[in-house]
Write an enzyme that holds these catalytic residues in place. Structure first.
Site, PDB file in Angstrom:
ATOM      1  N   TYR A  54     -11.265 -10.235  11.187  1.00 49.30           N
ATOM      2  CA  TYR A  54     -12.342 -11.011  10.558  1.00 49.30           C
ATOM      3  C   TYR A  54     -12.057 -12.517  10.522  1.00 49.30           C
ATOM      4  O   TYR A  54     -12.800 -13.307   9.970  1.00 49.30           O
ATOM      5  CB  TYR A  54     -12.661 -10.486   9.160  1.00 49.30           C
ATOM      6  CG  TYR A  54     -11.467 -10.411   8.243  1.00 49.30           C
ATOM      7  CD1 TYR A  54     -11.041 -11.510   7.522  1.00 49.30           C
ATOM      8  CD2 TYR A  54     -10.763  -9.217   8.119  1.00 49.30           C
ATOM      9  CE1 TYR A  54      -9.942 -11.442   6.690  1.00 49.30           C
ATOM     10  CE2 TYR A  54      -9.654  -9.129   7.294  1.00 49.30           C
ATOM     11  CZ  TYR A  54      -9.258 -10.249   6.585  1.00 49.30           C
ATOM     12  OH  TYR A  54      -8.165 -10.165   5.772  1.00 49.30           O
TER      13      TYR A  54
ATOM     14  N   LYS B 294       0.808  -1.223   0.000  1.00 47.52           N
ATOM     15  CA  LYS B 294       0.000   0.000   0.000  1.00 47.52           C
ATOM     16  C   LYS B 294       0.843   1.277   0.000  1.00 47.52           C
ATOM     17  O   LYS B 294       0.374   2.312  -0.436  1.00 47.52           O
ATOM     18  CB  LYS B 294      -0.939   0.007   1.213  1.00 47.52           C
ATOM     19  CG  LYS B 294      -2.079  -1.007   1.094  1.00 47.52           C
ATOM     20  CD  LYS B 294      -3.014  -0.864   2.277  1.00 47.52           C
ATOM     21  CE  LYS B 294      -4.127  -1.892   2.210  1.00 47.52           C
ATOM     22  NZ  LYS B 294      -5.072  -1.738   3.317  1.00 47.52           N
TER      23      LYS B 294
END
Ligand code: ATR
Length: 245
Positions: free
Chosen positions: A189, A32
């Site tokens: 998650y 990123k």
């Protein structure tokens, strides 16, 4: 999907990607930041984040965006629309890494005014707090202090990796004292239901699962590429099935 190994020549991979016909692509960890020098333009939010997760190709130019924070906020609002209407809710962000930064920025820009940050390392939290605007009130806390103040917050956003992995029972703070009206959100998650969320549920609070953030970030990115809105429909259940293996 373009898989890049750590030993690959990143510039060479980017040159090949340039030559491909496409509307854009997503970038994930650990690229990123690394993608930034290869862009022709960077959106203001992504620049402030120092990280790009969505690239749009327009007239052969690459434009970088960061949809992480806004995607997260969209997911939270879609689950708790009425509660999130009130911009004065007291919010506690736990953690001060890249995810916390994006979420803090999105909350500030959406007009939320009471956003505290608790982190193991104070400096990183103070650095995120610099993103506040004139309406924001932010206190930086230790994790111990946050634990003593659980009854004061309406929304908890757990952004650290603590609790990640099947069977992991770790929790960033004990939630004892949390209000039953509180919303407790965890961006972890895997597992879908972390020990933190289990505890929140057992104390009567409402919970928000991290995997929904992935869906809404993807929805956001798709809108940037195509100007089309994708309804979520069954995607939540489908993603849960995938995550459960
Ligand atoms: P991301 O970019 O995905 O948010 P990151 O930048 O590595 O990930 O951030 C990790 C966050 O989790 C940080 O806030 C980190 O705390 P420090 O700033 O003190 O390092 C927090 N974190 C990770 N492991 C932790 C642990 N065992 N206890 C407390 N905080 C932890």
């Amino acid at each position: 999907m373009l898989e890049i190994n750590i030993t690959d020549d990143f510039s060479e991979k980017m040159r090949k990607l340039r030559a491909k016909e496409m509307d854009g692509f997503n970038v994930t960890v650990p690229y990123k930041q690394k993608i930034i020098p290869y862009l022709d333009e960077i959106d203001e939010e992504a620049e402030k984040m120092g990280a790009v997760n969505t690239v749009v190709k327009e007239n052969d130019r690459w434009i970088g965006y960061n949809t992480d924070g806004r995607g997260y906020l969209r997911a939270l609002k879609s689950k708790f629309p009425a509660q999130l209407e009130d911009r004065t809710k007291r919010i506690l962000i736990l953690g001060a890494g890249g995810a916390a930064r994006g979420i803090y920025y999105a909350l500030v820009h959406d007009g939320y005014t009471q956003i505290d940050i608790a982190n193991r390392t104070k400096e990183s939290a103070l650095d995120i707090a610099k993103l506040q605007d004139e309406q924001t009130e932010t206190h930086v806390l230790t994790l111990d202090k946050a634990e003593q103040l659980t009854n004061q917050y309406d929304i908890f956003i757990q952004t650290t990796s603590v609790g990640m992995g099947q069977g992991n029972e770790d929790m960033i703070i004990s939630l004892d004292g949390v209000k039953k009206s509180a919303i407790v959100s965890d961006i972890v998650y895997q597992p879908i239901e972390t020990a933190f969320l289990k505890k929140a549920k057992s104390l009567g609070a409402s919970v928000h699962y991290g995997h929904t953030m992935l869906l809404y970030q993807a929805q956001y990115a798709f809108e940037i590429w195509t100007n089309k809105h994708v309804p979520m429909n069954q995607m939540d259940e489908e993603l849960q099935e995938i995550l459960k293996g």
